[in-house]
Design a protein around this motif. Structure first.
Motif, short mmCIF file in Angstrom:
data_model
loop_
_atom_site.label_atom_id
_atom_site.label_comp_id
_atom_site.label_asym_id
_atom_site.label_seq_id
_atom_site.Cartn_x
_atom_site.Cartn_y
_atom_site.Cartn_z
N LEU A 183 9.00 -8.69 6.13
CA LEU A 183 7.58 -8.91 6.68
C LEU A 183 6.92 -9.93 6.09
O LEU A 183 5.54 -10.34 6.45
CB LEU A 183 6.84 -7.40 6.49
N GLY A 184 7.43 -10.52 4.96
CA GLY A 184 6.82 -11.76 4.16
C GLY A 184 5.81 -11.23 3.07
O GLY A 184 4.97 -11.93 2.82
N GLU A 185 5.78 -9.78 2.89
CA GLU A 185 4.89 -9.66 1.75
C GLU A 185 5.24 -9.75 0.36
O GLU A 185 4.75 -9.98 -0.51
CB GLU A 185 4.58 -8.00 1.87
N PHE A 186 6.76 -9.95 0.22
CA PHE A 186 7.44 -10.02 -1.10
C PHE A 186 8.31 -11.21 -0.92
O PHE A 186 8.84 -11.42 0.38
CB PHE A 186 8.51 -8.82 -1.47
N ILE A 187 8.40 -11.64 -2.02
CA ILE A 187 9.46 -12.86 -2.05
C ILE A 187 11.06 -12.61 -2.17
O ILE A 187 11.17 -11.30 -2.55
CB ILE A 187 9.19 -13.90 -3.32
N PRO A 188 11.77 -13.18 -1.60
CA PRO A 188 13.03 -12.66 -1.70
C PRO A 188 13.53 -12.41 -3.09
O PRO A 188 13.41 -13.22 -4.15
CB PRO A 188 14.13 -13.81 -1.11
N GLU A 199 0.89 -1.21 0.04
CA GLU A 199 0.01 0.14 -0.06
C GLU A 199 0.82 1.33 0.04
O GLU A 199 0.29 2.22 -0.58
CB GLU A 199 -0.91 -0.08 1.27
N GLY A 200 1.96 1.27 0.91
CA GLY A 200 2.76 2.39 0.77
C GLY A 200 3.56 2.53 -0.65
O GLY A 200 3.59 3.82 -1.07
N LEU A 201 3.87 1.52 -1.34
CA LEU A 201 4.56 1.77 -2.58
C LEU A 201 3.48 2.37 -3.52
O LEU A 201 3.80 3.28 -4.41
CB LEU A 201 5.09 0.45 -3.22
N LEU A 202 2.27 1.45 -3.64
CA LEU A 202 1.15 2.08 -4.41
C LEU A 202 0.96 3.74 -4.27
O LEU A 202 0.56 4.46 -4.98
CB LEU A 202 -0.01 1.30 -4.41
N PHE A 203 0.76 3.91 -2.72
CA PHE A 203 0.57 5.35 -2.39
C PHE A 203 1.62 6.32 -3.06
O PHE A 203 1.22 7.34 -3.54
CB PHE A 203 0.48 5.62 -0.83
N TYR A 204 2.96 6.07 -2.86
CA TYR A 204 3.90 6.42 -3.44
C TYR A 204 4.14 6.78 -5.01
O TYR A 204 4.06 7.88 -5.44
CB TYR A 204 5.21 5.96 -2.91
N ILE A 205 3.53 5.75 -5.64
CA ILE A 205 3.58 5.72 -7.12
C ILE A 205 2.55 6.70 -7.57
O ILE A 205 2.87 7.62 -8.32
CB ILE A 205 3.31 4.34 -7.53
N GLU A 206 1.39 6.71 -6.97
CA GLU A 206 0.27 7.59 -7.21
C GLU A 206 0.59 8.90 -6.95
O GLU A 206 0.27 9.76 -7.83
CB GLU A 206 -1.29 6.99 -6.80
N ASN A 207 1.06 9.40 -5.82
CA ASN A 207 1.14 10.69 -5.51
C ASN A 207 2.32 11.23 -5.78
O ASN A 207 2.32 12.47 -6.15
CB ASN A 207 1.04 10.70 -3.97
N TYR A 208 3.40 10.55 -6.23
CA TYR A 208 4.58 10.99 -6.95
C TYR A 208 4.23 11.67 -8.47
O TYR A 208 4.32 12.80 -8.90
CB TYR A 208 5.54 9.93 -6.95
N LEU A 209 3.40 10.63 -9.10
CA LEU A 209 3.08 11.07 -10.44
C LEU A 209 2.11 12.20 -10.28
O LEU A 209 2.27 13.04 -11.18
CB LEU A 209 2.52 9.91 -11.28
N PHE A 261 5.85 -4.04 -11.42
CA PHE A 261 6.85 -3.92 -10.34
C PHE A 261 6.44 -4.65 -8.92
O PHE A 261 7.36 -4.73 -8.08
CB PHE A 261 7.11 -2.42 -10.13
N ILE A 262 5.00 -4.71 -8.49
CA ILE A 262 4.65 -5.36 -7.28
C ILE A 262 4.15 -6.82 -7.43
O ILE A 262 4.68 -7.55 -6.68
CB ILE A 262 3.77 -4.48 -6.59
N LYS A 263 3.22 -7.09 -8.34
CA LYS A 263 2.60 -8.41 -8.37
C LYS A 263 3.53 -9.36 -8.60
O LYS A 263 3.52 -10.50 -7.96
CB LYS A 263 1.70 -8.53 -9.38
#
Length: 198
Positions: free
Chosen positions: A144-149, A83-93, A189-191
């Protein structure tokens, strides 16, 4: 306290006036006198705050960067790394699309980097911090286990480069809508690095 607010307002007036002059006349043709006139102050008043137009250029870039840093810090407070990454992507653009003067000024500044050692050093530091933010965010997602290594440095560099690159395309191609771009960035970049089952 009123004195401080007055000084802050004066500096904001100067930087806004300088941006207008730099963009209208070009950096080389802009003069301290024209900036002072546009800001509605005396030339001496301008020199009281800034000794040169190089100093103004640096200050305006720092001012713009603070807006991006706010987006960065807010993204770190989101409930999950994704959610943090998506927030950043959207609000940066969104910031660059909704602030065309600042965007144009950024492009102007980039053309001055090789001529201005202080500006180059500033952007090298900012770029380092920018990359570190993304790399640490991806590392946190793994931890945190949200992403794979995965290679978090590569994720950081490619995401940062893609974000800065897409801004030009979004300015030139009005069919590229913010929501669609954010969705495509999530898919690219995320999925692919998300842990299955989340």
């Amino acid at each position: 306290m009123a004195k401080k607010e007055s000084k802050e307002k004066r500096i904001n007036d100067i930087t806004d006036a300088a941006m207008e002059i730099f963009l209208e006349k070009g950096y080389e043709n802009a003069t301290m006198e024209s900036i002072a006139k546009n800001a509605g102050i005396s030339k001496g008043g301008l020199y009281h705050h800034f000794k040169s137009k190089d100093m103004i250029l640096m200050f305006v870039n720092q001012k713009i960067s603070k807006n991006i840093e706010k987006v960065m810090y807010t993204s770190m407070e989101m409930p999950s790394v994704k959610e943090g990454l998506l927030f950043y992507i959207e609000n940066y653009l969104r910031y660059w699309l909704e602030h065309p003067v600042e965007t144009t000024f950024l492009f102007l500044s980039i053309t001055k980097i090789l001529d201005n050692h202080e500006l180059l050093k500033y952007y090298q530091q900012f770029t380092g911090d920018y990359m570190k933010y993304f790399e640490e965010t991806f590392k946190m997602g793994v931890k945190l286990g949200e992403f794979i290594p995965h290679d978090t440095r590569t994720s950081a560099v490619t995401l940062a480069a893609a974000l800065d690159g897409i801004i030009c395309y979004m300015i030139l191609d009005k069919q590229l809508k913010l929501e669609e771009v954010v969705k495509r960035f999530e898919e690219k970049f995320i999925k692919p690095i998300e842990k299955q089952g989340l």
